[in-house]
Design a protein around this motif. Structure first.
Motif, PDB file in Angstrom:
ATOM      1  N   PHE A 197       0.843  -1.208   0.029  1.00  0.00           N
ATOM      2  CA  PHE A 197       0.005  -0.165  -0.140  1.00  0.00           C
ATOM      3  C   PHE A 197       0.846   1.180   0.005  1.00  0.00           C
ATOM      4  N   ASP A 198       0.457   2.092  -0.788  1.00  0.00           N
ATOM      5  CA  ASP A 198       0.970   3.565  -0.660  1.00  0.00           C
ATOM      6  C   ASP A 198      -0.086   4.421   0.149  1.00  0.00           C
ATOM      7  N   VAL A 199       0.388   4.974   1.540  1.00  0.00           N
ATOM      8  CA  VAL A 199      -0.545   5.565   2.146  1.00  0.00           C
ATOM      9  C   VAL A 199      -0.134   7.166   2.278  1.00  0.00           C
ATOM     10  N   GLY A 200       0.854   7.575   1.476  1.00  0.00           N
ATOM     11  CA  GLY A 200       1.035   8.880   1.269  1.00  0.00           C
ATOM     12  C   GLY A 200       2.224   9.363   1.777  1.00  0.00           C
ATOM     13  N   HIS A 201       3.195   8.387   2.582  1.00  0.00           N
ATOM     14  CA  HIS A 201       4.415   8.914   2.963  1.00  0.00           C
ATOM     15  C   HIS A 201       5.609   8.947   1.659  1.00  0.00           C
ATOM     16  N   ARG A 202       6.401  10.065   1.752  1.00  0.00           N
ATOM     17  CA  ARG A 202       7.271  10.359   0.583  1.00  0.00           C
ATOM     18  C   ARG A 202       8.555   9.693   0.773  1.00  0.00           C
ATOM     19  N   SER A 203       8.787   9.224   1.810  1.00  0.00           N
ATOM     20  CA  SER A 203      10.186   8.603   2.077  1.00  0.00           C
ATOM     21  C   SER A 203      10.157   7.764   3.371  1.00  0.00           C
ATOM     22  N   GLN A 204      11.396   7.105   3.901  1.00  0.00           N
ATOM     23  CA  GLN A 204      11.093   6.033   4.707  1.00  0.00           C
ATOM     24  C   GLN A 204      10.066   5.963   5.675  1.00  0.00           C
ATOM     25  N   ILE A 205       9.386   4.828   5.918  1.00  0.00           N
ATOM     26  CA  ILE A 205       8.609   4.548   7.076  1.00  0.00           C
ATOM     27  C   ILE A 205       9.343   3.985   8.150  1.00  0.00           C
ATOM     28  N   THR A 206       9.520   4.632   9.288  1.00  0.00           N
ATOM     29  CA  THR A 206      10.412   4.479  10.268  1.00  0.00           C
ATOM     30  C   THR A 206       9.841   3.815  11.621  1.00  0.00           C
ATOM     31  N   GLY A 207       8.285   3.989  11.686  1.00  0.00           N
ATOM     32  CA  GLY A 207       7.727   3.188  12.739  1.00  0.00           C
ATOM     33  C   GLY A 207       6.296   2.813  12.333  1.00  0.00           C
ATOM     34  N   ILE A 208       5.937   1.797  12.667  1.00  0.00           N
ATOM     35  CA  ILE A 208       4.671   1.090  12.390  1.00  0.00           C
ATOM     36  C   ILE A 208       4.133   0.609  13.634  1.00  0.00           C
ATOM     37  N   LYS A 209       2.784   0.767  13.997  1.00  0.00           N
ATOM     38  CA  LYS A 209       2.191   0.119  15.074  1.00  0.00           C
ATOM     39  C   LYS A 209       0.617  -0.408  14.580  1.00  0.00           C
ATOM     40  N   HIS A 210       0.530  -1.627  14.589  1.00  0.00           N
ATOM     41  CA  HIS A 210      -1.003  -2.286  14.115  1.00  0.00           C
ATOM     42  C   HIS A 210      -1.586  -2.910  15.220  1.00  0.00           C
ATOM     43  N   SER A 211      -2.845  -2.864  15.311  1.00  0.00           N
ATOM     44  CA  SER A 211      -3.531  -3.528  16.281  1.00  0.00           C
ATOM     45  C   SER A 211      -4.895  -4.048  15.612  1.00  0.00           C
ATOM     46  N   LEU A 212      -5.831  -4.690  16.254  1.00  0.00           N
ATOM     47  CA  LEU A 212      -6.881  -5.216  15.749  1.00  0.00           C
ATOM     48  C   LEU A 212      -7.734  -4.208  14.994  1.00  0.00           C
ATOM     49  N   GLY A 213      -7.951  -2.964  15.505  1.00  0.00           N
ATOM     50  CA  GLY A 213      -8.673  -1.872  15.057  1.00  0.00           C
ATOM     51  C   GLY A 213      -7.866  -0.314  14.834  1.00  0.00           C
ATOM     52  N   ALA A 214      -6.564  -0.391  14.884  1.00  0.00           N
ATOM     53  CA  ALA A 214      -5.808   0.681  14.713  1.00  0.00           C
ATOM     54  C   ALA A 214      -4.636   0.382  13.901  1.00  0.00           C
ATOM     55  N   LEU A 215      -4.122   1.634  13.191  1.00  0.00           N
ATOM     56  CA  LEU A 215      -2.873   1.407  12.254  1.00  0.00           C
ATOM     57  C   LEU A 215      -2.217   2.874  12.544  1.00  0.00           C
ATOM     58  N   TYR A 216      -1.043   3.025  12.983  1.00  0.00           N
ATOM     59  CA  TYR A 216      -0.112   4.178  12.996  1.00  0.00           C
ATOM     60  C   TYR A 216       1.138   3.978  12.117  1.00  0.00           C
ATOM     61  N   THR A 217       1.571   5.162  11.461  1.00  0.00           N
ATOM     62  CA  THR A 217       2.891   5.144  10.891  1.00  0.00           C
ATOM     63  C   THR A 217       3.613   6.442  10.959  1.00  0.00           C
ATOM     64  N   THR A 218       4.922   6.157  11.175  1.00  0.00           N
ATOM     65  CA  THR A 218       5.825   7.510  11.287  1.00  0.00           C
ATOM     66  C   THR A 218       6.827   7.427  10.093  1.00  0.00           C
ATOM     67  N   SER A 219       7.370   8.632   9.657  1.00  0.00           N
ATOM     68  CA  SER A 219       8.304   8.662   8.491  1.00  0.00           C
ATOM     69  C   SER A 219       9.265   9.634   8.597  1.00  0.00           C
ATOM     70  N   THR A 220      10.320   9.763   7.859  1.00  0.00           N
ATOM     71  CA  THR A 220      11.307  10.813   7.982  1.00  0.00           C
ATOM     72  C   THR A 220      10.770  11.862   6.877  1.00  0.00           C
ATOM     73  N   ASP A 221       9.541  11.691   6.256  1.00  0.00           N
ATOM     74  CA  ASP A 221       8.903  12.665   5.655  1.00  0.00           C
ATOM     75  C   ASP A 221       8.395  13.746   6.692  1.00  0.00           C
ATOM     76  N   LYS A 222       8.515  13.538   7.965  1.00  0.00           N
ATOM     77  CA  LYS A 222       8.050  14.355   9.116  1.00  0.00           C
ATOM     78  C   LYS A 222       6.564  14.304   9.342  1.00  0.00           C
ATOM     79  N   THR A 223       6.000  13.276   8.863  1.00  0.00           N
ATOM     80  CA  THR A 223       4.458  13.111   9.469  1.00  0.00           C
ATOM     81  C   THR A 223       4.129  11.754   9.900  1.00  0.00           C
ATOM     82  N   ILE A 224       3.239  11.820  10.982  1.00  0.00           N
ATOM     83  CA  ILE A 224       2.678  10.956  11.565  1.00  0.00           C
ATOM     84  C   ILE A 224       1.282  10.561  10.995  1.00  0.00           C
ATOM     85  N   ARG A 225       0.818   9.461  10.245  1.00  0.00           N
ATOM     86  CA  ARG A 225      -0.413   9.120   9.828  1.00  0.00           C
ATOM     87  C   ARG A 225      -1.197   7.992  10.555  1.00  0.00           C
TER      88      ARG A 225
END
Length: 490
Positions: free
Chosen positions: A416-444
């Protein structure tokens, strides 16, 4: 795709520790080695030179009716007028306006009719699909597609065919998934404005590269390039700012480690920290964070996984090493599973799954002491989040990849492309939630559907290096020397 087995897959061939060690080389400067690693692996792309996007995994689409759950089982209506005389479909419609926790824990105590309705597996599946209106969960939907193709006589392509997950859909915890989904959507409604936001900027004087929440989000640990592991009491957020930072772990006068702190992991009240100084230190949070062990290795520790019986470390020298933290801690075995640095790993009771800068994903069987699978990828994976059978990962191109683990057979399900423009540095997935961080300076913030639906994006003034979520707290590690914290009302 999986590479054919070769001579190098012999367990003895992987065991470096059984061979004579070469003449020792001069010890590298940990800081210089770490800086070279970051420049090579984590440097954001230059403006206008976005990395090529990997194509999404092609999976044949099923007809809309193929994925529709069966209608809710018919429940006999009582012979007296009133609420319970309504058809089950109307009762479900009424329950849809009630909090999922109330439906799950309170209604079954009212009467047998409501108890049977609430215990119905299909009831919760319908409720979840009504909330997300998209294929969910990703792995389970894919496995049912796989099963339908095989049983229908069609070509299964890259799928396994009928797998254990296909035949055990009821193993998915639909009530817990509904509770998490509804809480997640409520927390981040209105673009996240319901969350309390805090910036903790007074604890570190260098980039923070790892965060770990403990005790349901009451405590937080942060590892930094200032060589410290800091302990934070998040219960003091908004009350007494000077008491949020509790202390730096360890008894050394200046720092916890002698190199950058790159990884953290926990098992109950026990915590470990891995550093570029080639050590893993173990801490007992039940004893006020006192150190109870130290492992001295031969290379920088880039990733950790802490299980009840073992501690697994992935290191810069291409090895995955297993320790027994209860005995010394004692080294059980060390294997060179990759041809480059080990960047991320996860472990469960049976397997260790590791990724490397060499673009491979390796599945190691703990019981047979052998490599089960080696996948060659188009990119390298920097972070992982695992809840069997789903393995969610982020790569150096800003893409998410979802793998399914069926008894040690790991298969790529979706990219999936979820909109990050560079490396995804962190990910946290659970049954009902998903978080991502990136060197593009965003948390999604996403809903973990197929494809993930992004419900909130937060921009930052610096790169974000990791993410952790537990209870009602979400914490991100910032290259701007701060912890970014969001807290929700329980």
């Amino acid at each position: 795709m999986a590479l054919p087995p070769g001579p190098s897959d012999n367990p003895r061939a992987w065991d470096d520790d059984s061979e004579p060690e070469p003449e020792p080389e001069p010890e590298p400067d940990p800081d210089a080695q770490a800086e070279a690693y970051v420049a090579r692996v984590l440097s954001p792309p230059k403006p206008g030179l976005a990395p090529p996007r990997a194509s999404l995994l092609s999976t044949p689409a099923a007809s809309p009716g193929a994925l529709e759950p069966k209608a809710a089982s018919k429940i006999p209506t009582v012979g007296v007028p009133g609420l319970l005389s309504l058809p089950p479909e109307l009762l479900l419609e009424i329950c849809a306006y009630l909090d999922a926790r109330l439906v799950l824990f309170v209604l079954p105590r009212v009467c047998h009719t409501l108890r049977d309705l609430v215990r119905d597996h299909v009831t919760w599946r319908l409720r979840a699909q009504r909330r997300v209106r998209a294929p969910y969960p990703v792995v389970e939907v894919w496995c049912r597609l796989c099963s339908l193709e095989t049983r229908g006589g069609l070509s299964a392509g890259a799928h396994w065919g009928t797998c254990s997950w296909c035949s055990a859909e009821e193993d998915f915890d639909w009530p817990a998934a509904c509770i998490e989904l509804e809480q997640h959507l409520a927390h981040w409604a209105e673009d996240g404005h319901r969350a309390e936001y805090f910036c903790l900027a007074d604890g570190h004087f260098a980039s923070i590269d790892s965060v770990l929440l403990l005790q349901g989000g009451a405590l937080c640990l942060s590892g930094s390039r200032d060589r410290n592991v800091n302990l934070w009491d998040l219960r003091q957020l908004g009350a007494e700012p000077s008491q949020v930072l509790v202390k730096a772990l360890g008894t050394q006068p200046n720092s916890t480690h002698k190199g950058w702190v790159w990884s953290l992991a926990a098992q109950d009240h026990r915590v470990c920290s891995g550093s570029w100084d080639s050590t893993v230190k173990l801490w007992d949070m039940a004893a006020d964070g006192q150190q109870f062990g130290e492992i001295k290795g031969r290379a920088a520790v880039l990733c950790l996984s802490y299980r009840p019986d073992i501690l697994v470390a992935g290191t810069y020298d291409k090895k995955v090493t297993i320790y027994d933290p209860r005995a010394g801690p004692a080294q059980l075995q060390s294997r060179r599973l990759h041809s480059s640095a080990v960047l991320a790993l996860v472990a469960d009771d049976r397997h260790i799954i590791s990724s490397s800068e060499d673009h491979t994903l390796v599945v190691f069987d703990r019981r047979t002491n052998s490599v089960l699978q080696r996948l060659q990828l188009d990119s390298y994976l920097l972070c992982m989040s695992y809840q069997e059978p789903q393995l969610w990962t982020g790569d150096n191109e800003g893409l998410l990849h979802v793998f399914a683990n069926c008894n040690g057979c790991v298969q790529l399900v979706r990219s999936f492309d979820v909109g990050h423009r560079s490396q995804i540095t962190g990910i946290k997935h659970s049954l009902g939630a998903l978080y991502t961080t990136s060197t593009d300076k965003t948390i999604r913030v996403h809903v973990p559907t197929d494809p993930p639906r992004t419900i909130c994006t937060r921009s930052h003034h610096n790169v974000l290096n990791g993410i952790c979520a537990e209870g009602n707290v979400v914490v991100a590690a910032s290259g701007g020397l701060s912890l970014e914290v969001w807290r929700f009302q329980a």
